[in-house]
Each structure stands twice: as C-alpha cells, then as structure tokens.
Motif scaffolding. Structure first.
Motif, short mmCIF file in Angstrom:
data_model
loop_
_atom_site.label_atom_id
_atom_site.label_comp_id
_atom_site.label_asym_id
_atom_site.label_seq_id
_atom_site.Cartn_x
_atom_site.Cartn_y
_atom_site.Cartn_z
N ASN A 40 -12.56 0.13 -6.36
CA ASN A 40 -12.54 1.53 -6.97
C ASN A 40 -11.53 1.65 -8.23
N TYR A 56 -15.15 2.77 8.11
CA TYR A 56 -14.07 2.10 7.20
C TYR A 56 -12.76 1.60 7.94
N GLY A 65 -9.44 4.79 -4.54
CA GLY A 65 -9.23 6.17 -4.64
C GLY A 65 -10.62 6.47 -4.75
N ARG A 109 -15.06 7.79 7.01
CA ARG A 109 -16.27 7.53 6.47
C ARG A 109 -16.59 6.06 6.93
N ASP A 119 0.74 -1.28 0.06
CA ASP A 119 0.04 -0.07 0.14
C ASP A 119 0.89 1.16 0.09
C1 LIG Z 1 -18.94 9.57 0.87
C2 LIG Z 1 -18.86 8.13 0.37
C3 LIG Z 1 -19.71 7.10 0.97
C4 LIG Z 1 -19.74 5.87 0.49
N1 LIG Z 1 -20.72 4.93 1.12
C5 LIG Z 1 -20.49 3.74 0.47
C6 LIG Z 1 -21.50 2.69 1.01
O1 LIG Z 1 -22.15 3.26 2.01
N2 LIG Z 1 -21.49 1.54 0.67
C7 LIG Z 1 -20.45 0.87 -0.18
O2 LIG Z 1 -20.48 0.00 -0.42
N3 LIG Z 1 -19.52 2.06 -0.64
C8 LIG Z 1 -19.53 3.26 -0.32
N4 LIG Z 1 -18.70 3.92 -0.82
C9 LIG Z 1 -17.51 3.50 -1.70
C10 LIG Z 1 -16.41 3.03 -0.89
O3 LIG Z 1 -15.82 3.74 0.10
C11 LIG Z 1 -15.53 2.49 -1.95
O4 LIG Z 1 -16.01 1.66 -2.94
C12 LIG Z 1 -14.24 1.51 -1.32
O5 LIG Z 1 -13.54 2.23 -0.43
C13 LIG Z 1 -13.36 1.12 -2.52
O6 LIG Z 1 -12.37 0.25 -1.78
P1 LIG Z 1 -11.01 0.08 -2.50
O7 LIG Z 1 -10.21 -1.02 -1.74
O8 LIG Z 1 -11.20 -0.52 -3.75
O9 LIG Z 1 -10.17 1.38 -2.51
P2 LIG Z 1 -9.81 2.41 -1.34
O10 LIG Z 1 -10.77 2.20 -0.09
O11 LIG Z 1 -9.54 3.85 -2.05
O12 LIG Z 1 -8.34 1.75 -1.08
C14 LIG Z 1 -7.14 1.90 -2.05
C15 LIG Z 1 -6.05 1.89 -1.27
O13 LIG Z 1 -4.83 1.56 -2.33
C16 LIG Z 1 -3.75 2.47 -1.79
N5 LIG Z 1 -3.07 2.81 -3.22
C17 LIG Z 1 -3.59 3.90 -3.92
N6 LIG Z 1 -2.37 3.95 -5.00
C18 LIG Z 1 -1.43 2.83 -4.79
C19 LIG Z 1 -0.62 2.49 -5.42
N7 LIG Z 1 -0.05 3.04 -6.70
N8 LIG Z 1 0.39 1.51 -4.92
C20 LIG Z 1 -0.20 0.78 -3.71
N9 LIG Z 1 -1.26 1.17 -3.01
C21 LIG Z 1 -1.87 2.33 -3.72
C22 LIG Z 1 -4.34 3.68 -1.01
O14 LIG Z 1 -3.63 4.15 0.06
C23 LIG Z 1 -5.62 2.75 -0.21
O15 LIG Z 1 -5.04 1.99 0.77
C24 LIG Z 1 -18.54 5.37 -0.40
C25 LIG Z 1 -17.72 6.32 -0.94
C26 LIG Z 1 -17.61 7.70 -0.38
C27 LIG Z 1 -16.84 8.51 -1.35
#
Ligand SMILES: Cc1cc2nc3c(=O)[nH]c(=O)nc-3n(C[C@H](O)[C@H](O)[C@H](O)COP(=O)(O)OP(=O)(O)OC[C@H]3O[C@@H](n4cnc5c(N)ncnc54)[C@H](O)[C@@H]3O)c2cc1C
Length: 387
Positions: free
Chosen positions: A288, A112, A166, A55, A44
């Motif tokens: 995401n 979160y 992100g 969140r 990460d």
């Molecule tokens: C206001 C709001 C409310 C929400 N409410 C809901 C809800 O109620 N229910 C729901 O299902 N979803 C909800 N979501 C969506 C949810 O937050 C996201 O879909 C979720 O966090 C995605 O998870 P992820 O692991 O894909 O990405 P992230 O949570 O963004 O985690 C990505 C990780 O990758 C790391 N990273 C970034 N770039 C690199 C790189 N180049 N190399 C290594 N690591 C890297 C970052 O540091 C981070 O730790 C909401 C979003 C928002 C904005």
C-alpha cells in the motif's frame, strides 16, 4: 524460494519501514532466502500492544502458495469455492467455480490479525526481530549510503524499503489519486441460509457489497464489506444492529436469507492512490505504500505480496544495490498497471447511477457467464496476477 536461490553476491543493509503483511512477508522471504538477519531491520511505528484491525482479507491462490512456501499460512483460512457476482436491480450475473479452474479453492478468507500472527511467528522462527513503536523515514543519501531516521536514531542503510501502507483516508496524495466518494463498512455477519464456501459480490448504484465466507470458533459467519456513500456509511455504523441487518437485506436481496450482525463495525474511506515510480534513489516502495486500491476486487494485499516476493527475489539475486531495485521496478510494471486499471474500472463503472450504463454492465455480466474463455482470463488474473 530459499532452496533454489544462490547466496547473494554482497548483501548490504536493508531497512524495512512497516511490519504490516507486505513488509513482514518481504523480511521473511529475505531471511529464508539466506539474507543475514543482522543486516535486516524491520520496524513498525505501531506499539507492540496496539490492537490491529478487524478486516478480513480475501487472498488468492497465488498468495496462498507464496505464504505457504514462507511458512506463514494461517491454518484457519476459509476456502472460497464459488464466487457469485450480480448487480442490484438488474438481471446479469455470473458464477465462477473452483472446478472450472482445477484449483482447490478460488481464494481464502483470512482475518488480518490471524495473518499477522502467522507472519510474526514465522519471522520469529527465522530469527528476524520486529522493533515496534519505531517510525522510520529516509533522510539523505551520500556516497551511495542512505541515512534513515529510526525513531530517535539515525542509521545508514543500503536499501530503504517503504512498506508503511495505510488506508486511503490516512495517506498523503500521490501522483495518481482519485477519491471514489465511497466508504466501506467492514463487519462480521451471520446469514441464515448461505451455502458453505460461497462468496458474493453485489454491485449497487453506490458501491459493491461483498460477503466473504469465514469459519469462526462460533460457527460459519461472513465478513461483510459494504461500500456506499460516506454519509450512508456513517449512518449505518451508528444504526441499531437489527435495523442495520434489515437494511443490508434490503440492499443485498434474498440470496443468503436473513442477516444478523455478529461483531463490531469499522469504516474505511475508499480511493485510488498510487505512485508512478517505485524507486527513488535507494528507497523502494511496496504494498500500500506503492499503491492503494479500492477493495472491489480484493486485490490490494495480493498485489502487495507479489511486490514483496519480487523485491526479495531481486535483492537475493543481486544484493542491496540499485540494479536490484531497477529490475524490481521493471518486473512489477505490467502487474501493477493491469491490476490497478482493472480495479479502478470496476470501482467506477459498476457504481454508476446512469441507467443505460447499468444495463450494459448487467449485459456484460450475463455475457461473461456464457463466455468461458473470457471468464477464465479474468479469473486467472484475479487468482494469481501477472508475475
Ligand atoms: C475495507 C478493505 C477491505 C480489503 N479487502 C482486501 C481483500 O479482500 N484482499 C486484498 O488483497 N486486499 C484487501 N484490502 C487491501 C489490504 O488491506 C491492503 O492492501 C494491505 O493491508 C496492505 O498491506 P501493507 O503491509 O502494505 O500495509 P498495512 O497493512 O497498512 O501495514 C503497514 C504497516 O506499516 C506501519 N507503519 C506506518 N507508517 C510507518 C513508518 N513511518 N515507519 C514504520 N512503520 C510504519 C503501520 O503501523 C502498519 O503496521 C482491503 C482494504 C480495505 C480498506
């Protein structure tokens, strides 16, 4: 999952970029399914000590089952028993109750941070090490092996899982990108007269207001996700707490009594940003990193966890090769398409200032209330998605 799957024919090296909830869940499911942890690299970009965000996320029944089976379900998740959906200034409304669906809860509210603690503990127990402060990106592929950059190192991998997620405001534009012209203020509030376990979604002309019940050590609170025009978001973030609570009351109505602000406010710009293709060579996207959605239906992470589970399953069945990646992309097409379209439709249609359309949607909500079959279909998709 681990009990039923056979050992993969040939494993190979998997590199997961991003240890957010989706990348962490994918690594965990792989490790628990028998993938050798020495061949599993989870990194990460964020330093270990960095604070995460405030969140709170609504997770559906399907996500609970998935996380529970992986030993990463946060014990203090708050169940949602009833969801009340309404439209500001219009009569239509619908109520969805867990009893209509025969489930213990329609969903759960999880911070979160707490979710990440549960995932980190489960990863630790499974012997998976997370390397923090190490950004990763794929470089070139030659002779079937991909070279990736991991901080200052260059390492070979059979599969590179992009899980760098992100929020919309920090991402590069993808194939389908739409800026809703909205931002969301996220905050914790206390409501003086809210029934336990009820979640609310109230559509206004400039975006939805969601209130999610949350049991905290200080007592019952609600996580507020207040979507609106970016200018209003910035103004509301800077407001005195009492004025903020009064404006929220004026927008939300009397349904849960008076509000008190009970925590810091954070603002997120909102948009749709999706890739058409999940697989490019030996790089595969999940969560995401594949699709970023408007939070209107609380689907982003639920969808991302289904990506993670499906990818882990295919890799465990077929090993770290192209066959597994393409089968994963095929299997995810329907669910991604439906969830993205449904979320996009809700975000665009309910936030219309056009009065006849508002009446129509108010009518649709009312109709939904009297049409159990349609309500059940919509609820089922929101509760478990398509697998
Ligand atoms: C206001 C709001 C409310 C929400 N409410 C809901 C809800 O109620 N229910 C729901 O299902 N979803 C909800 N979501 C969506 C949810 O937050 C996201 O879909 C979720 O966090 C995605 O998870 P992820 O692991 O894909 O990405 P992230 O949570 O963004 O985690 C990505 C990780 O990758 C790391 N990273 C970034 N770039 C690199 C790189 N180049 N190399 C290594 N690591 C890297 C970052 O540091 C981070 O730790 C909401 C979003 C928002 C904005």
């Amino acid at each position: 999952m681990s009990a039923t799957l056979p050992t993969p024919p040939s494993c190979g090296t998997v590199l997961i970029a991003g240890a957010g909830p989706v990348g962490a869940a994918c690594a965990l499911l792989l490790a628990r399914g028998g993938w050798p942890v020495a061949d599993l690299h989870l990194v990460d970009a964020r330093p270990a000590a960095a604070g995460r965000d405030s969140r709170a996320i609504a997770l559906n029944h399907g996500s609970r089952v998935l996380l529970e089976s992986a030993g990463a379900w946060p014990a203090d998740a708050t169940p949602i028993t009833t969801i009340h959906v309404s439209q500001r200034g219009r009569l239509g409304r619908t109520v969805i109750d867990r009893l209509d669906h025969g489930v213990p809860a329609l969903g759960y509210v999880v911070a979160y941070d707490r979710l990440m603690q549960a995932l980190d503990a489960a990863l630790d127990a499974a012997g998976v090490q997370v390397r923090h402060g190490v950004p990763a990106r794929p470089l070139a592929t030659s002779a079937g092996i991909l070279l990736a950059e991991l901080g200052t190192e260059r390492v070979p991998a059979d599969v590179f899982i992009a899980a760098e997620g992100g929020a919309f405001g920090e991402q590069d534009a993808r194939r389908r990108r739409f800026d809703y012209g909205q931002s969301a203020i996220v905050a914790t509030v206390q409501a003086s007269d809210a029934p336990a376990g009820w979640a609310y979604e109230r559509f206004t002309a400039h975006g939805p207001i969601a209130l999610l019940p949350q049991q905290t050590p200080q007592g019952p609170r609600h996580c507020l996700v207040w979507c609106g025009l970016p200018l209003d978001g910035a103004r509301r973030q800077a407001m005195e707490p009492q004025a903020f609570a009064a404006e929220l009351h004026q927008q939300f109505g009397d349904r849960v009594g008076r509000f008190t602000l009970a925590g810091p406010r954070a603002v997120f710009p909102l948009g749709l940003n999706t890739h058409d293709t999940l697989v490019e060579g030996r790089v595969v996207r999940i969560g995401n990193a594949a699709q970023t959605l408007h939070p209107v239906a609380g689907q982003g992470l639920n969808l991302g966890l289904r990506d993670a589970a499906c990818l882990a399953q295919e890799l465990l069945l077929q090993g770290a090769g192209l066959a597994a990646l393409h089968r994963f992309a095929d299997r995810r097409r329907l669910d991604r398409g439906l969830t993205t379209r449904l979320t996009d439709w809700m975000a665009r249609s309910f936030a219309t200032p056009f009065a006849p359309m508002q009446h129509l949607l108010g009518g649709a909500l009312g109709l939904l209330d009297f049409t159990p079959g349609a309500r059940a279909m919509l609820s089922r998709h929101l509760m478990v998605g398509q697998r």
